[in-house]
Scaffold this motif. Sequence first.
Motif, PDB file in Angstrom:
ATOM      1  N   ALA A 189     124.746 -37.322 -22.293  1.00 22.86           N
ATOM      2  CA  ALA A 189     123.949 -37.672 -23.473  1.00 22.86           C
ATOM      3  C   ALA A 189     124.484 -38.915 -24.177  1.00 22.86           C
ATOM      4  O   ALA A 189     123.716 -39.650 -24.812  1.00 22.86           O
ATOM      5  CB  ALA A 189     123.928 -36.503 -24.448  1.00 22.86           C
ATOM      6  N   TYR A 190     125.776 -39.166 -24.068  1.00 22.84           N
ATOM      7  CA  TYR A 190     126.352 -40.336 -24.730  1.00 22.84           C
ATOM      8  C   TYR A 190     125.794 -41.633 -24.165  1.00 22.84           C
ATOM      9  O   TYR A 190     125.748 -42.652 -24.854  1.00 22.84           O
ATOM     10  CB  TYR A 190     127.880 -40.310 -24.600  1.00 22.84           C
ATOM     11  CG  TYR A 190     128.514 -39.220 -25.422  1.00 22.84           C
ATOM     12  CD1 TYR A 190     128.599 -39.327 -26.811  1.00 22.84           C
ATOM     13  CD2 TYR A 190     129.017 -38.076 -24.816  1.00 22.84           C
ATOM     14  CE1 TYR A 190     129.169 -38.317 -27.574  1.00 22.84           C
ATOM     15  CE2 TYR A 190     129.586 -37.058 -25.568  1.00 22.84           C
ATOM     16  CZ  TYR A 190     129.665 -37.184 -26.948  1.00 22.84           C
ATOM     17  OH  TYR A 190     130.211 -36.186 -27.696  1.00 22.84           O
ATOM     18  N   ALA A 191     125.365 -41.600 -22.908  1.00 26.89           N
ATOM     19  CA  ALA A 191     124.772 -42.792 -22.317  1.00 26.89           C
ATOM     20  C   ALA A 191     123.493 -43.176 -23.052  1.00 26.89           C
ATOM     21  O   ALA A 191     123.177 -44.364 -23.204  1.00 26.89           O
ATOM     22  CB  ALA A 191     124.473 -42.547 -20.835  1.00 26.89           C
ATOM     23  N   LEU A 192     122.747 -42.175 -23.530  1.00 27.18           N
ATOM     24  CA  LEU A 192     121.533 -42.448 -24.296  1.00 27.18           C
ATOM     25  C   LEU A 192     121.878 -42.999 -25.677  1.00 27.18           C
ATOM     26  O   LEU A 192     121.231 -43.908 -26.181  1.00 27.18           O
ATOM     27  CB  LEU A 192     120.706 -41.176 -24.438  1.00 27.18           C
ATOM     28  CG  LEU A 192     120.129 -40.578 -23.149  1.00 27.18           C
ATOM     29  CD1 LEU A 192     119.388 -39.282 -23.454  1.00 27.18           C
ATOM     30  CD2 LEU A 192     119.185 -41.561 -22.477  1.00 27.18           C
ATOM     31  N   LEU A 193     122.894 -42.419 -26.301  1.00 27.87           N
ATOM     32  CA  LEU A 193     123.277 -42.838 -27.646  1.00 27.87           C
ATOM     33  C   LEU A 193     123.805 -44.273 -27.678  1.00 27.87           C
ATOM     34  O   LEU A 193     123.632 -44.990 -28.658  1.00 27.87           O
ATOM     35  CB  LEU A 193     124.333 -41.884 -28.212  1.00 27.87           C
ATOM     36  CG  LEU A 193     123.865 -40.432 -28.434  1.00 27.87           C
ATOM     37  CD1 LEU A 193     125.033 -39.567 -28.876  1.00 27.87           C
ATOM     38  CD2 LEU A 193     122.745 -40.375 -29.459  1.00 27.87           C
ATOM     39  N   LYS A 194     124.449 -44.688 -26.610  1.00 31.64           N
ATOM     40  CA  LYS A 194     124.984 -46.046 -26.552  1.00 31.64           C
ATOM     41  C   LYS A 194     123.885 -47.097 -26.419  1.00 31.64           C
ATOM     42  O   LYS A 194     124.111 -48.272 -26.716  1.00 31.64           O
ATOM     43  CB  LYS A 194     125.953 -46.172 -25.372  1.00 31.64           C
ATOM     44  CG  LYS A 194     127.242 -45.365 -25.547  1.00 31.64           C
ATOM     45  CD  LYS A 194     128.100 -45.450 -24.287  1.00 31.64           C
ATOM     46  CE  LYS A 194     129.355 -44.607 -24.419  1.00 31.64           C
ATOM     47  NZ  LYS A 194     130.160 -44.613 -23.167  1.00 31.64           N
ATOM     48  N   ALA A 195     122.724 -46.650 -25.967  1.00 32.30           N
ATOM     49  CA  ALA A 195     121.553 -47.533 -25.863  1.00 32.30           C
ATOM     50  C   ALA A 195     121.823 -48.767 -25.006  1.00 32.30           C
ATOM     51  O   ALA A 195     121.345 -49.857 -25.303  1.00 32.30           O
ATOM     52  CB  ALA A 195     121.075 -47.939 -27.248  1.00 32.30           C
ATOM     53  N   LYS A 196     122.617 -48.605 -23.957  1.00 29.72           N
ATOM     54  CA  LYS A 196     122.889 -49.712 -23.053  1.00 29.72           C
ATOM     55  C   LYS A 196     122.184 -49.456 -21.723  1.00 29.72           C
ATOM     56  O   LYS A 196     122.176 -48.350 -21.207  1.00 29.72           O
ATOM     57  CB  LYS A 196     124.390 -49.854 -22.822  1.00 29.72           C
ATOM     58  CG  LYS A 196     125.173 -50.270 -24.066  1.00 29.72           C
ATOM     59  CD  LYS A 196     126.646 -50.424 -23.748  1.00 29.72           C
ATOM     60  CE  LYS A 196     127.420 -50.878 -24.979  1.00 29.72           C
ATOM     61  NZ  LYS A 196     128.871 -51.022 -24.690  1.00 29.72           N
ATOM     62  N   GLY A 197     121.610 -50.491 -21.161  1.00 31.56           N
ATOM     63  CA  GLY A 197     120.956 -50.347 -19.883  1.00 31.56           C
ATOM     64  C   GLY A 197     119.564 -49.749 -20.006  1.00 31.56           C
ATOM     65  O   GLY A 197     119.019 -49.583 -21.102  1.00 31.56           O
ATOM     66  N   PRO A 221     121.100 -40.401 -13.099  1.00 34.16           N
ATOM     67  CA  PRO A 221     121.612 -40.610 -14.464  1.00 34.16           C
ATOM     68  C   PRO A 221     120.678 -40.034 -15.521  1.00 34.16           C
ATOM     69  O   PRO A 221     119.459 -40.069 -15.379  1.00 34.16           O
ATOM     70  CB  PRO A 221     121.685 -42.130 -14.579  1.00 34.16           C
ATOM     71  CG  PRO A 221     121.746 -42.624 -13.168  1.00 34.16           C
ATOM     72  CD  PRO A 221     120.917 -41.672 -12.371  1.00 34.16           C
ATOM     73  N   THR A 222     121.256 -39.517 -16.573  1.00 39.32           N
ATOM     74  CA  THR A 222     120.483 -38.949 -17.678  1.00 39.32           C
ATOM     75  C   THR A 222     119.487 -39.953 -18.249  1.00 39.32           C
ATOM     76  O   THR A 222     118.371 -39.597 -18.614  1.00 39.32           O
ATOM     77  CB  THR A 222     121.442 -38.472 -18.784  1.00 39.32           C
ATOM     78  OG1 THR A 222     121.995 -37.217 -18.384  1.00 39.32           O
ATOM     79  CG2 THR A 222     120.734 -38.274 -20.096  1.00 39.32           C
ATOM     80  N   ALA A 223     119.879 -41.201 -18.339  1.00 36.50           N
ATOM     81  CA  ALA A 223     119.014 -42.225 -18.924  1.00 36.50           C
ATOM     82  C   ALA A 223     117.729 -42.438 -18.130  1.00 36.50           C
ATOM     83  O   ALA A 223     116.773 -43.011 -18.634  1.00 36.50           O
ATOM     84  CB  ALA A 223     119.767 -43.553 -19.033  1.00 36.50           C
ATOM     85  N   PHE A 224     117.693 -41.974 -16.865  1.00 37.26           N
ATOM     86  CA  PHE A 224     116.499 -42.142 -16.030  1.00 37.26           C
ATOM     87  C   PHE A 224     115.514 -40.998 -16.226  1.00 37.26           C
ATOM     88  O   PHE A 224     114.331 -41.143 -15.915  1.00 37.26           O
ATOM     89  CB  PHE A 224     116.875 -42.191 -14.546  1.00 37.26           C
ATOM     90  CG  PHE A 224     117.644 -43.416 -14.130  1.00 37.26           C
ATOM     91  CD1 PHE A 224     118.248 -44.248 -15.060  1.00 37.26           C
ATOM     92  CD2 PHE A 224     117.778 -43.738 -12.797  1.00 37.26           C
ATOM     93  CE1 PHE A 224     118.965 -45.366 -14.674  1.00 37.26           C
ATOM     94  CE2 PHE A 224     118.495 -44.856 -12.387  1.00 37.26           C
ATOM     95  CZ  PHE A 224     119.090 -45.665 -13.329  1.00 37.26           C
ATOM     96  N   VAL A 225     115.977 -39.840 -16.673  1.00 36.72           N
ATOM     97  CA  VAL A 225     115.122 -38.650 -16.714  1.00 36.72           C
ATOM     98  C   VAL A 225     115.164 -37.945 -18.074  1.00 36.72           C
ATOM     99  O   VAL A 225     115.109 -36.723 -18.165  1.00 36.72           O
ATOM    100  CB  VAL A 225     115.463 -37.660 -15.579  1.00 36.72           C
ATOM    101  CG1 VAL A 225     114.919 -38.149 -14.259  1.00 36.72           C
ATOM    102  CG2 VAL A 225     116.967 -37.445 -15.469  1.00 36.72           C
ATOM    103  N   SER A 226     115.291 -38.717 -19.119  1.00 38.20           N
ATOM    104  CA  SER A 226     115.118 -38.228 -20.489  1.00 38.20           C
ATOM    105  C   SER A 226     115.983 -37.039 -20.851  1.00 38.20           C
ATOM    106  O   SER A 226     115.502 -36.026 -21.346  1.00 38.20           O
ATOM    107  CB  SER A 226     113.643 -37.874 -20.720  1.00 38.20           C
ATOM    108  OG  SER A 226     113.382 -37.704 -22.094  1.00 38.20           O
TER     109      SER A 226
END
Length: 208
Positions: free
Chosen positions: A187-195, A175-180
């Motif tokens: 990228a939307y997963a980062l913007l949602k700031a969940k998890g 997942p993108t959120a794991f590796v910046s």
Amino acid sequence: MAKHVIILGAGASSTSGYPMNNCLGTILSSHEGFEQYVRDQDADPQLEQKLIMEFKEKEEQWLLPFRNGRFDTVDEFSSQFRDKLKPVVQDLKWYTSWAFVLHNPPTNSGSCERGDTTRSESSDYLTFVKRLFKEGAPCLREDISVLTYNYDAHFEFLLSSAFKGRLGDNHAQIPTAFVSGLGDLDAYALLKAKGFCFLKLHGTSVLP
């Protein structure tokens, strides 16, 4: 859910054997220092020779301002001369990236300061990564965000490897959120700031 923000700054990668700022300045202040560092790494011999020769050819062109100024770190020099000596700063950043990329923690994690050859099992990142996972589950804790200013990508490597290992053959793309911002490029997963979220704030040393 309240977030715990953990910031990794200078020194976080030292137990993985990466050179700290003052050590890096010593490596890049002379052809001899750079050659010794490159030869101490577990790199392809042809690549080693190519880097050493290129460094030697450029040394007199761009290294004198850095060396004669007696700067302790590349960052200090870059901050002062990023406008006046932009080509010099760019070259120093280029070889800084190589210093991090050539280092291979699994086989050579000794630091310049200690002069030892302890293996990567001593890295603080290993314990840290374990504690980021939910107990008894193959997923990362949702109440934690990690921010780092470090150039090396060793933490991301260990985190993504642990993620794959815990899910076995069932894992999807990291997942993108794991590796910046890399990974599955969501990228939307980062913007949602969940998890869980990992953000690299200072660029990275990964080269083509």
